[in-house]
Design an enzyme around this catalytic site. Structure first.
Site, PDB file in Angstrom:
ATOM      1  N   LEU A   1     -35.025 -68.334 -20.434  1.00 13.44           N
ATOM      2  CA  LEU A   1     -34.916 -66.869 -20.292  1.00 13.44           C
ATOM      3  C   LEU A   1     -36.370 -66.353 -20.656  1.00 13.44           C
ATOM      4  O   LEU A   1     -36.938 -66.716 -21.694  1.00 13.44           O
ATOM      5  CB  LEU A   1     -34.003 -66.289 -21.550  1.00 13.44           C
ATOM      6  CG  LEU A   1     -32.367 -66.277 -21.090  1.00 13.44           C
ATOM      7  CD1 LEU A   1     -31.716 -67.398 -21.194  1.00 13.44           C
ATOM      8  CD2 LEU A   1     -31.623 -65.275 -22.022  1.00 13.44           C
TER       9      LEU A   1
ATOM     10  N   TRP B   1     -43.680 -42.724 -31.203  1.00 13.37           N
ATOM     11  CA  TRP B   1     -44.980 -43.203 -31.003  1.00 13.37           C
ATOM     12  C   TRP B   1     -45.288 -42.965 -29.492  1.00 13.37           C
ATOM     13  O   TRP B   1     -44.543 -43.101 -28.639  1.00 13.37           O
ATOM     14  CB  TRP B   1     -44.839 -44.962 -31.248  1.00 13.37           C
ATOM     15  CG  TRP B   1     -45.327 -45.364 -32.489  1.00 13.37           C
ATOM     16  CD1 TRP B   1     -45.381 -44.678 -33.598  1.00 13.37           C
ATOM     17  CD2 TRP B   1     -45.838 -46.390 -32.584  1.00 13.37           C
ATOM     18  NE1 TRP B   1     -45.482 -45.257 -34.482  1.00 13.37           N
ATOM     19  CE2 TRP B   1     -46.065 -46.589 -34.104  1.00 13.37           C
ATOM     20  CE3 TRP B   1     -46.462 -47.388 -31.995  1.00 13.37           C
ATOM     21  CZ2 TRP B   1     -46.714 -47.498 -34.714  1.00 13.37           C
ATOM     22  CZ3 TRP B   1     -47.038 -48.664 -32.434  1.00 13.37           C
ATOM     23  CH2 TRP B   1     -47.120 -48.580 -33.889  1.00 13.37           C
TER      24      TRP B   1
ATOM     25  N   LYS C   1     -44.462 -66.966 -21.447  1.00 14.48           N
ATOM     26  CA  LYS C   1     -43.330 -66.864 -20.501  1.00 14.48           C
ATOM     27  C   LYS C   1     -43.451 -67.121 -19.163  1.00 14.48           C
ATOM     28  O   LYS C   1     -42.807 -67.758 -18.633  1.00 14.48           O
ATOM     29  CB  LYS C   1     -42.545 -65.304 -20.623  1.00 14.48           C
ATOM     30  CG  LYS C   1     -42.043 -65.121 -21.968  1.00 14.48           C
ATOM     31  CD  LYS C   1     -40.794 -66.042 -22.304  1.00 14.48           C
ATOM     32  CE  LYS C   1     -40.174 -65.846 -23.581  1.00 14.48           C
ATOM     33  NZ  LYS C   1     -39.075 -66.671 -23.712  1.00 14.48           N
TER      34      LYS C   1
ATOM     35  N   LEU D   1     -33.339 -77.303 -37.216  1.00 13.82           N
ATOM     36  CA  LEU D   1     -34.071 -77.913 -36.043  1.00 13.82           C
ATOM     37  C   LEU D   1     -35.205 -77.097 -35.818  1.00 13.82           C
ATOM     38  O   LEU D   1     -34.951 -75.792 -35.114  1.00 13.82           O
ATOM     39  CB  LEU D   1     -33.199 -77.904 -34.670  1.00 13.82           C
ATOM     40  CG  LEU D   1     -34.032 -78.625 -33.510  1.00 13.82           C
ATOM     41  CD1 LEU D   1     -34.563 -80.217 -33.637  1.00 13.82           C
ATOM     42  CD2 LEU D   1     -32.961 -78.457 -32.251  1.00 13.82           C
TER      43      LEU D   1
ATOM     44  N   SER E   1     -39.061 -62.787 -19.395  1.00 11.56           N
ATOM     45  CA  SER E   1     -39.297 -61.386 -20.170  1.00 11.56           C
ATOM     46  C   SER E   1     -39.858 -60.557 -18.786  1.00 11.56           C
ATOM     47  O   SER E   1     -40.758 -61.196 -18.267  1.00 11.56           O
ATOM     48  CB  SER E   1     -40.186 -61.212 -21.352  1.00 11.56           C
ATOM     49  OG  SER E   1     -40.572 -59.978 -21.555  1.00 11.56           O
ATOM     50  N   SER E   2     -39.883 -59.284 -18.704  1.00 14.75           N
ATOM     51  CA  SER E   2     -40.369 -58.478 -17.915  1.00 14.75           C
ATOM     52  C   SER E   2     -41.754 -58.266 -17.858  1.00 14.75           C
ATOM     53  O   SER E   2     -42.731 -58.010 -17.028  1.00 14.75           O
ATOM     54  CB  SER E   2     -39.664 -57.318 -17.588  1.00 14.75           C
ATOM     55  OG  SER E   2     -39.755 -56.534 -18.922  1.00 14.75           O
ATOM     56  N   CYS E   3     -42.368 -58.702 -19.121  1.00 14.79           N
ATOM     57  CA  CYS E   3     -43.688 -58.658 -19.342  1.00 14.79           C
ATOM     58  C   CYS E   3     -44.548 -59.660 -18.629  1.00 14.79           C
ATOM     59  O   CYS E   3     -45.694 -59.554 -18.667  1.00 14.79           O
ATOM     60  CB  CYS E   3     -44.026 -58.626 -20.894  1.00 14.79           C
ATOM     61  SG  CYS E   3     -43.931 -60.138 -21.534  1.00 14.79           S
TER      62      CYS E   3
ATOM     63  N   LEU F   1     -37.947 -75.899 -33.223  1.00 15.19           N
ATOM     64  CA  LEU F   1     -38.261 -76.175 -32.044  1.00 15.19           C
ATOM     65  C   LEU F   1     -39.624 -76.459 -31.662  1.00 15.19           C
ATOM     66  O   LEU F   1     -40.075 -76.970 -30.497  1.00 15.19           O
ATOM     67  CB  LEU F   1     -37.655 -75.082 -31.071  1.00 15.19           C
ATOM     68  CG  LEU F   1     -36.330 -75.017 -31.123  1.00 15.19           C
ATOM     69  CD1 LEU F   1     -35.548 -73.819 -30.232  1.00 15.19           C
ATOM     70  CD2 LEU F   1     -35.500 -76.220 -30.674  1.00 15.19           C
TER      71      LEU F   1
ATOM     72  N   GLY G   1     -31.490 -70.990 -29.712  1.00 15.18           N
ATOM     73  CA  GLY G   1     -31.520 -69.308 -29.887  1.00 15.18           C
ATOM     74  C   GLY G   1     -29.955 -68.879 -29.921  1.00 15.18           C
ATOM     75  O   GLY G   1     -29.991 -67.596 -29.944  1.00 15.18           O
TER      76      GLY G   1
ATOM     77  N   TYR H   1     -47.698 -63.371 -25.298  1.00 11.03           N
ATOM     78  CA  TYR H   1     -46.345 -63.448 -25.199  1.00 11.03           C
ATOM     79  C   TYR H   1     -46.033 -63.694 -23.602  1.00 11.03           C
ATOM     80  O   TYR H   1     -45.462 -64.698 -23.139  1.00 11.03           O
ATOM     81  CB  TYR H   1     -45.531 -62.529 -25.625  1.00 11.03           C
ATOM     82  CG  TYR H   1     -44.114 -62.742 -25.657  1.00 11.03           C
ATOM     83  CD1 TYR H   1     -43.421 -63.579 -26.174  1.00 11.03           C
ATOM     84  CD2 TYR H   1     -43.528 -61.703 -24.571  1.00 11.03           C
ATOM     85  CE1 TYR H   1     -42.023 -63.555 -26.355  1.00 11.03           C
ATOM     86  CE2 TYR H   1     -42.273 -61.981 -24.363  1.00 11.03           C
ATOM     87  CZ  TYR H   1     -41.339 -62.949 -25.382  1.00 11.03           C
ATOM     88  OH  TYR H   1     -39.940 -62.680 -25.266  1.00 11.03           O
TER      89      TYR H   1
ATOM     90  N   HIS I   1     -38.451 -53.894 -31.368  1.00  6.30           N
ATOM     91  CA  HIS I   1     -38.728 -53.076 -30.111  1.00  6.30           C
ATOM     92  C   HIS I   1     -38.200 -51.831 -30.268  1.00  6.30           C
ATOM     93  O   HIS I   1     -37.604 -51.196 -31.218  1.00  6.30           O
ATOM     94  CB  HIS I   1     -37.832 -53.721 -28.860  1.00  6.30           C
ATOM     95  CG  HIS I   1     -38.483 -55.041 -28.615  1.00  6.30           C
ATOM     96  ND1 HIS I   1     -37.992 -56.490 -28.969  1.00  6.30           N
ATOM     97  CD2 HIS I   1     -39.624 -55.541 -28.169  1.00  6.30           C
ATOM     98  CE1 HIS I   1     -38.521 -57.472 -28.505  1.00  6.30           C
ATOM     99  NE2 HIS I   1     -39.510 -56.915 -27.745  1.00  6.30           N
TER     100      HIS I   1
ATOM    101  N   GLY J   1     -30.058 -65.507 -31.963  1.00  7.03           N
ATOM    102  CA  GLY J   1     -30.646 -64.499 -31.419  1.00  7.03           C
ATOM    103  C   GLY J   1     -29.811 -63.400 -30.785  1.00  7.03           C
ATOM    104  O   GLY J   1     -28.732 -63.636 -30.336  1.00  7.03           O
TER     105      GLY J   1
END
Length: 341
Positions: free
Chosen positions: A124, A221, A159, A58, A126-128, A60, A29, A155, A198, A32
């Protein structure tokens, strides 16, 4: 020979090594937002053997291709920053893609790293991963204690699986696979797609276009009341490198075998309305703000408890207004090339 940086690549003291700047790092990544920031910082620090592959080179999600790559390259350690990411709209629209692709990438890279003999990996997340109604600020111990936010549950589950993959390989094989959970990130190389990005890049683009068009109003929103925490990607990269370079004794003293992930954030949040007002100032939009309450708010509040990371010796240093200003300057430089905008 440059001064070596001490890094414990595995938990077996007989195999303890000193990481030097020519050791091979594979960043999955690397194009990113976080992967590119880690790559920039490592190169600036003199690391000259960083291996990267584009998606075209590649895939993944292709297990055999990942296995072949890892066996050929045999990296000294891996940074797993690759992920399929997006905002509320993208998560709602493509839930199958989000859970399948992230599960496949994580499982393939983590297992192939082990099979190739790589003892050190940083995942890595995520806080989700935390429950929708988790007590605030969210501590690492909140994991798996309640129902996830429905809009990004697929998602989040992927994670969580990534964290547990790392911990399970550590338990069974004695590897040194660590996980960091960032709060909401923004900065250079963010995705500014008008629908699939995001909140910060979407809002920045909306304010920018409204300024150019001479619009009298920008509509945001939701109600504007949810609380969110935002971390600049350069801070995230610095925190990731810090965690990678912790010696085993320090790391293990502040984590648990099956609760080993580390929150990364600022420890400070703001309302979406406050974010919009700061963005308005940074971009220079002189119109009015309004809020579309028919759109989803998502989780009422998301603030990370970053005391574990502070105990490990790291704190964020980039303020929200400064980070947004830097990001907007980068955004303006990309407009002509239409790079991910």
């Amino acid at each position: 020979m440059p001064n070596p940086v001490r890094l414990f690549l595995c938990k077996n003291p007989l195999l303890e090594v000193i990481m030097q700047k020519h050791h091979k790092i594979y960043i999955a990544g690397h194009r990113g937002m976080v992967g590119s920031a880690i790559k920039r910082q490592r190169e600036a620090q003199g690391f000259d053997n960083i291996v990267c592959q584009t998606h075209a080179q590649l895939d993944l999600c292709n297990q055999q291709a990942v296995n072949d790559f890892m066996q050929a390259e045999k990296p000294d350690y891996v940074v797993l920053a690759a992920a399929k990411v997006g905002g509320i709209h993208a998560n709602n629209t493509y839930p199958a893609d989000f859970i399948y692709e992230n599960l496949m990438m994580q499982a393939n890279v983590i297992n192939a790293a082990y099979q190739s003999g790589c003892e050190n990996l940083l995942f890595l997340g995520s806080s989700c991963i935390y429950p929708k109604l988790a007590e605030q600020p969210m501590t690492e111990t909140a994991l798996l204690t309640g129902t996830l936010e429905a809009t990004n549950e697929p998602y989040a589950i992927a994670k969580i699986a990534g964290i547990k993959l790392c911990e399970s390989y550590n338990r069974q094989y004695g590897t040194n696979y660590r996980s960091v959970m960032p709060t909401n990130l923004y900065g250079e190389n963010d995705n500014f797609h008008p629908k699939n990005s995001h909140v910060i890049p979407a809002m920045m683009r909306r304010f920018h276009e409204a300024k150019l068009n001479g619009d009298k109003e920008v509509v945001v929103w939701g109600t504007g009341t949810p609380m969110r925490e935002f971390l600049h990607v350069d801070d995230m990269a610095a925190a990731s490198i810090h965690v990678m370079q912790l010696d085993d004794k320090t790391y293990e003293a502040n984590t648990e075998a099956m609760l080993s992930h580390i929150n990364v954030g600022t420890g400070i949040d703001c309302t979406i309305r406050e974010l919009a007002e700061t963005m308005q100032k940074v971009v220079g939009f002189n119109g009015e703000l309004s809020f579309d309450i028919t759109k989803p708010d998502g989780t009422p509040r998301k603030l990370m408890d970053v005391s574990r990371l502070a105990d490990l010796g790291w704190e964020a240093s980039i303020s929200l207004e400064q980070g947004l200003a830097d990001t907007y300057q980068w955004f303006l430089a990309q407009v002509d090339s239409d790079l991910r905008l």
